[in-house]
Design a protein around this motif. Structure first.
Motif, PDB file in Angstrom:
ATOM      1  N   ASN A  45      33.533  15.701 -30.238  1.00 46.07           N
ATOM      2  CA  ASN A  45      32.370  14.965 -29.728  1.00 46.07           C
ATOM      3  C   ASN A  45      31.555  14.449 -30.921  1.00 46.07           C
ATOM      4  O   ASN A  45      30.599  15.083 -31.372  1.00 46.07           O
ATOM      5  N   VAL A  46      31.953  13.296 -31.442  1.00 45.32           N
ATOM      6  CA  VAL A  46      31.360  12.775 -32.688  1.00 45.32           C
ATOM      7  C   VAL A  46      29.840  12.556 -32.582  1.00 45.32           C
ATOM      8  O   VAL A  46      29.112  12.965 -33.486  1.00 45.32           O
ATOM      9  N   PRO A  47      29.326  11.939 -31.506  1.00 44.07           N
ATOM     10  CA  PRO A  47      27.866  11.743 -31.448  1.00 44.07           C
ATOM     11  C   PRO A  47      27.088  13.057 -31.531  1.00 44.07           C
ATOM     12  O   PRO A  47      26.103  13.157 -32.285  1.00 44.07           O
ATOM     13  N   MET A  48      27.553  14.089 -30.795  1.00 40.96           N
ATOM     14  CA  MET A  48      26.831  15.366 -30.812  1.00 40.96           C
ATOM     15  C   MET A  48      26.962  16.048 -32.164  1.00 40.96           C
ATOM     16  O   MET A  48      26.008  16.627 -32.681  1.00 40.96           O
ATOM     17  N   LYS A 102      23.012  16.449 -38.730  1.00 45.96           N
ATOM     18  CA  LYS A 102      21.752  15.898 -39.231  1.00 45.96           C
ATOM     19  C   LYS A 102      20.641  16.947 -39.185  1.00 45.96           C
ATOM     20  O   LYS A 102      19.768  16.988 -40.038  1.00 45.96           O
ATOM     21  N   LEU A 128      18.679  13.270 -30.716  1.00 49.67           N
ATOM     22  CA  LEU A 128      18.093  13.839 -31.941  1.00 49.67           C
ATOM     23  C   LEU A 128      16.662  14.309 -31.657  1.00 49.67           C
ATOM     24  O   LEU A 128      16.275  15.421 -32.021  1.00 49.67           O
ATOM     25  N   THR A 145      23.111  19.105 -23.863  1.00 46.57           N
ATOM     26  CA  THR A 145      22.229  17.953 -24.092  1.00 46.57           C
ATOM     27  C   THR A 145      22.910  16.736 -23.487  1.00 46.57           C
ATOM     28  O   THR A 145      24.126  16.570 -23.618  1.00 46.57           O
ATOM     29  N   GLY A 146      22.180  15.900 -22.827  1.00 42.96           N
ATOM     30  CA  GLY A 146      22.779  14.702 -22.226  1.00 42.96           C
ATOM     31  C   GLY A 146      21.799  13.542 -22.180  1.00 42.96           C
ATOM     32  O   GLY A 146      20.608  13.737 -21.945  1.00 42.96           O
ATOM     33  N   VAL A 147      22.307  12.358 -22.449  1.00 43.64           N
ATOM     34  CA  VAL A 147      21.495  11.135 -22.408  1.00 43.64           C
ATOM     35  C   VAL A 147      22.257  10.123 -21.540  1.00 43.64           C
ATOM     36  O   VAL A 147      23.475   9.953 -21.711  1.00 43.64           O
ATOM     37  N   THR A 157      27.339  14.523 -34.982  1.00 40.09           N
ATOM     38  CA  THR A 157      26.481  13.770 -35.906  1.00 40.09           C
ATOM     39  C   THR A 157      25.038  14.283 -35.829  1.00 40.09           C
ATOM     40  O   THR A 157      24.398  14.535 -36.854  1.00 40.09           O
ATOM     41  N   ARG A 209      21.985   5.662 -24.775  1.00 33.06           N
ATOM     42  CA  ARG A 209      22.550   6.366 -25.941  1.00 33.06           C
ATOM     43  C   ARG A 209      22.438   5.520 -27.210  1.00 33.06           C
ATOM     44  O   ARG A 209      22.307   4.291 -27.136  1.00 33.06           O
ATOM     45  N   ARG A 258      20.047   5.637 -29.438  1.00 30.92           N
ATOM     46  CA  ARG A 258      18.663   5.297 -29.807  1.00 30.92           C
ATOM     47  C   ARG A 258      17.922   6.485 -30.394  1.00 30.92           C
ATOM     48  O   ARG A 258      16.699   6.466 -30.502  1.00 30.92           O
ATOM     49  N   GLY A 259      18.640   7.549 -30.716  1.00 34.94           N
ATOM     50  CA  GLY A 259      17.993   8.718 -31.328  1.00 34.94           C
ATOM     51  C   GLY A 259      17.357   9.657 -30.315  1.00 34.94           C
ATOM     52  O   GLY A 259      16.589  10.550 -30.690  1.00 34.94           O
ATOM     53  N   ILE A 260      17.667   9.468 -29.021  1.00 40.71           N
ATOM     54  CA  ILE A 260      17.032  10.322 -28.001  1.00 40.71           C
ATOM     55  C   ILE A 260      17.534  11.767 -28.100  1.00 40.71           C
ATOM     56  O   ILE A 260      16.740  12.713 -28.060  1.00 40.71           O
TER      57      ILE A 260
HETATM   58  C1  COA Z   1      25.995  13.391 -27.159  1.00 37.64           C
HETATM   59  C2  COA Z   1      24.821  12.587 -26.620  1.00 37.64           C
HETATM   60  C3  COA Z   1      23.795  13.561 -26.006  1.00 37.64           C
HETATM   61  C4  COA Z   1      24.157  11.841 -27.794  1.00 37.64           C
HETATM   62  O1  COA Z   1      22.977  11.195 -27.320  1.00 37.64           O
HETATM   63  P1  COA Z   1      22.307   9.961 -28.097  1.00 37.64           P
HETATM   64  O2  COA Z   1      20.899   9.849 -27.627  1.00 37.64           O
HETATM   65  O3  COA Z   1      23.161   8.774 -27.994  1.00 37.64           O
HETATM   66  O4  COA Z   1      22.358  10.503 -29.605  1.00 37.64           O
HETATM   67  P2  COA Z   1      21.553   9.904 -30.862  1.00 37.64           P
HETATM   68  O5  COA Z   1      21.284   8.455 -30.633  1.00 37.64           O
HETATM   69  O6  COA Z   1      20.374  10.798 -31.152  1.00 37.64           O
HETATM   70  O7  COA Z   1      22.568  10.146 -32.060  1.00 37.64           O
HETATM   71  C5  COA Z   1      23.933   9.846 -31.934  1.00 37.64           C
HETATM   72  C6  COA Z   1      24.498   9.635 -33.330  1.00 37.64           C
HETATM   73  O8  COA Z   1      25.922   9.622 -33.261  1.00 37.64           O
HETATM   74  C7  COA Z   1      26.394   8.419 -33.843  1.00 37.64           C
HETATM   75  N1  COA Z   1      27.617   8.025 -33.138  1.00 37.64           N
HETATM   76  C8  COA Z   1      27.763   7.756 -31.832  1.00 37.64           C
HETATM   77  N2  COA Z   1      29.055   7.469 -31.553  1.00 37.64           N
HETATM   78  C9  COA Z   1      29.716   7.565 -32.716  1.00 37.64           C
HETATM   79  C10 COA Z   1      31.070   7.385 -33.098  1.00 37.64           C
HETATM   80  N3  COA Z   1      32.013   7.084 -32.198  1.00 37.64           N
HETATM   81  N4  COA Z   1      31.409   7.562 -34.403  1.00 37.64           N
HETATM   82  C11 COA Z   1      30.478   7.900 -35.317  1.00 37.64           C
HETATM   83  N5  COA Z   1      29.157   8.079 -35.016  1.00 37.64           N
HETATM   84  C12 COA Z   1      28.798   7.923 -33.735  1.00 37.64           C
HETATM   85  C13 COA Z   1      25.282   7.424 -33.636  1.00 37.64           C
HETATM   86  O9  COA Z   1      25.397   6.325 -34.528  1.00 37.64           O
HETATM   87  C14 COA Z   1      24.070   8.319 -33.941  1.00 37.64           C
HETATM   88  O10 COA Z   1      23.914   8.547 -35.324  1.00 37.64           O
HETATM   89  P3  COA Z   1      22.874   7.657 -36.193  1.00 37.64           P
HETATM   90  O11 COA Z   1      21.535   7.831 -35.535  1.00 37.64           O
HETATM   91  O12 COA Z   1      22.955   8.263 -37.555  1.00 37.64           O
HETATM   92  O13 COA Z   1      23.358   6.231 -36.136  1.00 37.64           O
HETATM   93  C15 COA Z   1      25.285  11.536 -25.568  1.00 37.64           C
HETATM   94  O14 COA Z   1      26.354  10.810 -26.125  1.00 37.64           O
HETATM   95  C16 COA Z   1      25.744  12.166 -24.248  1.00 37.64           C
HETATM   96  O15 COA Z   1      24.919  12.401 -23.343  1.00 37.64           O
HETATM   97  N6  COA Z   1      27.045  12.449 -24.133  1.00 37.64           N
HETATM   98  C17 COA Z   1      27.601  13.049 -22.912  1.00 37.64           C
HETATM   99  C18 COA Z   1      27.165  14.506 -22.787  1.00 37.64           C
HETATM  100  C19 COA Z   1      27.626  15.327 -23.972  1.00 37.64           C
HETATM  101  O16 COA Z   1      28.746  15.179 -24.460  1.00 37.64           O
HETATM  102  N7  COA Z   1      26.730  16.207 -24.433  1.00 37.64           N
HETATM  103  C20 COA Z   1      27.029  17.053 -25.552  1.00 37.64           C
HETATM  104  C21 COA Z   1      27.612  18.352 -25.108  1.00 37.64           C
HETATM  105  S1  COA Z   1      26.342  19.480 -24.701  1.00 37.64           S
END
Ligand code: COA
Length: 83
Positions: free
Chosen positions: A57-60, A66, A31, A18-20, A62, A25, A27-29
């Motif tokens: 990878n904390v965002p993923m 969820k 999710l 998954t990548g945004v 998270t 990033r 904005r819940g995309i």
């Molecule tokens: C991982 C990725 C897809 C997330 O995309 P995104 O659209 O920003 O994700 P979302 O907005 O849906 O959700 C991210 C959540 O992580 C949380 N978050 C982000 N950085 C964080 C951090 N450093 N510490 C704690 N929480 C964090 C955000 O607050 C959000 O949660 P919330 O909605 O409860 O506030 C994006 O960061 C990305 O493309 N990364 C590079 C590619 C990658 O690593 N892909 C995953 C491997 S397949």
């Protein structure tokens, strides 16, 4: 983007990469994208759905928490830069 594969032999689905774009990033995309995969998996009537996550990878992580993904033992990688 996100991608999913369906495996007929196990009637399961795998949500892979998954990548945004960085400027969109947080904005819940991701999710929303992963919810679309869950909807797709339901349409297929899969027995289970898998995904992978780098434990640092904390965002993923998270997003996956969820969505209710349960952690199972995974792969442990040794980074040559860290040795
Ligand atoms: C991982 C990725 C897809 C997330 O995309 P995104 O659209 O920003 O994700 P979302 O907005 O849906 O959700 C991210 C959540 O992580 C949380 N978050 C982000 N950085 C964080 C951090 N450093 N510490 C704690 N929480 C964090 C955000 O607050 C959000 O949660 P919330 O909605 O409860 O506030 C994006 O960061 C990305 O493309 N990364 C590079 C590619 C990658 O690593 N892909 C995953 C491997 S397949």
């Amino acid at each position: 983007m996100t991608a999913a594969g369906y495996f007929p032999t196990t009637n399961s689905m795998y949500n892979m990469m998954t990548g945004v774009e960085p400027e969109y990033r947080g904005r819940g995309i991701a999710l929303a994208l992963k919810l679309l995969v869950i909807r797709c998996a339901r349409k297929y009537g899969v027995a289970y759905l898998r995904t992978n996550n780098d434990s640092e990878n904390v965002p993923m992580l998270t997003v996956n928490r969820k969505l209710g993904y349960l952690p199972v033992p995974g792969k442990y990688l040794l980074c040559s830069i860290c040795l």
